[in-house]
Design a protein around this motif. Structure first.
Motif, short mmCIF file in Angstrom:
data_model
loop_
_atom_site.label_atom_id
_atom_site.label_comp_id
_atom_site.label_asym_id
_atom_site.label_seq_id
_atom_site.Cartn_x
_atom_site.Cartn_y
_atom_site.Cartn_z
N ALA A 203 0.83 -1.20 0.00
CA ALA A 203 0.00 0.00 0.00
C ALA A 203 0.86 1.26 0.00
N TRP A 204 1.96 1.22 0.77
CA TRP A 204 2.87 2.36 0.81
C TRP A 204 3.49 2.60 -0.57
N TRP A 205 3.95 1.55 -1.22
CA TRP A 205 4.57 1.70 -2.54
C TRP A 205 3.57 2.28 -3.54
N HIS A 206 2.36 1.72 -3.55
CA HIS A 206 1.36 2.19 -4.52
C HIS A 206 0.92 3.62 -4.25
N SER A 207 1.03 4.07 -3.01
CA SER A 207 0.55 5.41 -2.68
C SER A 207 1.66 6.47 -2.70
N THR A 208 2.91 6.04 -2.94
CA THR A 208 4.03 7.00 -2.92
C THR A 208 4.94 6.94 -4.14
N SER A 209 5.09 5.80 -4.76
CA SER A 209 6.10 5.64 -5.81
C SER A 209 5.69 6.31 -7.12
N PRO A 210 6.62 7.04 -7.77
CA PRO A 210 6.33 7.59 -9.09
C PRO A 210 6.06 6.50 -10.14
N ALA A 211 6.52 5.26 -9.85
CA ALA A 211 6.30 4.16 -10.77
C ALA A 211 4.91 3.53 -10.63
N SER A 212 4.19 3.91 -9.61
CA SER A 212 2.85 3.37 -9.40
C SER A 212 1.82 4.16 -10.20
N GLY A 213 0.95 3.45 -10.88
CA GLY A 213 -0.11 4.13 -11.62
C GLY A 213 -1.05 4.91 -10.73
N PHE A 214 -1.15 4.51 -9.47
CA PHE A 214 -2.06 5.19 -8.55
C PHE A 214 -1.61 6.61 -8.21
N THR A 215 -0.31 6.89 -8.34
CA THR A 215 0.17 8.23 -7.97
C THR A 215 0.12 9.21 -9.14
N ARG A 216 -0.19 8.75 -10.33
CA ARG A 216 -0.12 9.61 -11.51
C ARG A 216 -1.36 10.47 -11.69
N LYS A 217 -2.50 9.98 -11.26
CA LYS A 217 -3.72 10.78 -11.35
C LYS A 217 -4.78 10.18 -10.44
N PRO A 218 -5.65 11.02 -9.88
CA PRO A 218 -6.73 10.50 -9.04
C PRO A 218 -7.78 9.79 -9.88
N VAL A 219 -8.27 8.68 -9.36
CA VAL A 219 -9.29 7.89 -10.05
C VAL A 219 -10.40 7.55 -9.08
N CYS A 220 -11.64 7.64 -9.55
CA CYS A 220 -12.80 7.25 -8.76
C CYS A 220 -13.77 6.56 -9.71
N SER A 221 -14.17 5.32 -9.39
CA SER A 221 -14.96 4.53 -10.33
C SER A 221 -16.00 3.70 -9.59
N LEU A 222 -17.17 3.58 -10.21
CA LEU A 222 -18.27 2.87 -9.57
C LEU A 222 -19.05 2.09 -10.61
N LEU A 223 -19.37 0.85 -10.29
CA LEU A 223 -20.24 0.04 -11.13
C LEU A 223 -21.67 0.58 -11.01
#
Length: 278
Positions: A203-223
């Motif tokens: 979770a730390w890597w995905h929320s901090t690393s420049p290599a993580s897609g999660f840090t490049r732009k905010p996303v919010c999605s709902l079925l």
């Protein structure tokens, strides 16, 4: 499989109060099931996907992501928020256990288009046993995935409104499983049970690393009942009955209004990409 007491220990979280169970059920618009049945699990799974968004907004708002049972529930029930896999499946595991299901937390590594895999503890999914002892792959934290639980014991294709899925051996001595959608590998799943704290590094890597897609732009999605709605940075995409439309929102006010209107999320400010693409 271990007994009920060990089940809580395996998940790394304790059962929560009856009032919080009721609050969780209200959040997803579900009645308290009479038993830990497959029918109830399917209903809870679909309702969760349609009411609790998959979102990475905390990363772009400077908010800490805490993998603790109480913190997860506070975020979903008091904050009216969603989260990414660790938060959504972590919280759902708490609810299911409190309703009588046997739950194990499993780690997975997401397959990339180039054939590689993500970091260890890249994804959190659930193995859930109903009252009859049959195991199901439960995942309300993978964005565009199956609408209903998948049968762990079915080696063949499983049709779902989200696509055609298959769970099969990945090969090798570890006994890992590959989860495929429409013939394309989505993630490689370990079968060894984990505890929530195991996922802190991922979770730390995905929320901090420049290599993580999660840090490049905010996303919010709902079925939704007819498709899916997604706000990716400032682009609002609506898929309904197979038709897809996308538009860029004009200003901050429109972005905040979209979060409120489509996802029920009231934010103090617009999330700013942590590590935007150059």
């Amino acid at each position: 499989m271990a007994g009920p007491g060990a089940g809580c220990e395996t998940a790394g979280m304790e059962e929560f109060s009856a009032s919080r169970v009721d609050a969780y059920l209200r959040r997803i618009g579900a009645e308290r099931p009479g038993s830990a049945s497959l029918a109830a699990l399917r209903d809870l799974h679909l309702r969760h996907l349609r009411t609790v968004p998959f979102e990475s907004l905390s990363i772009h708002l400077g908010q800490e992501i805490v993998l603790d049972g109480e913190a997860l529930l506070d975020k979903l029930l008091l904050g009216g928020r969603g989260g990414f896999c660790y938060e959504l499946n972590g919280a759902f595991a708490l609810l299911l256990r409190s309703l009588g299901y046997r739950v194990e937390l499993l780690q997975a590594r997401v397959h990339s288009p180039d054939g590689g895999q993500g970091v260890p503890y890249d994804h959190l999914a659930l193995r859930v046993e109903c009252e009859d002892g049959r195991p199901w792959l439960v995942d309300v934290g993978f964005g565009d995935h199956s609408h209903f639980p998948l049968d762990f014991d079915e080696p063949g294709e499983q049709s779902d409104p989200g696509g055609v899925f298959r769970i099969g051996p990945a090969g090798g001595p570890e006994g890992d499983l590959d989860v495929l959608k429409d013939g394309v590998p989505r993630y490689r799943l370990e079968t060894r049970p984990r505890v929530l704290s195991d996922f802190v590094t991922g979770a730390w890597w995905h929320s901090t690393s420049p290599a993580s897609g999660f840090t490049r732009k905010p996303v919010c999605s709902l079925l939704t009942e007819t498709g899916r709605i997604t706000l990716s940075d400032r682009v609002l995409t609506v898929t309904a009955d197979g038709e897809r439309t996308a538009r860029t929102l004009a200003d901050d006010a429109a972005v905040l209004a979209a979060y409120r209107t489509h996802f029920g999320i009231d934010l103090p400010r617009v999330p700013v990409p942590l590590h935007p693409r150059p």
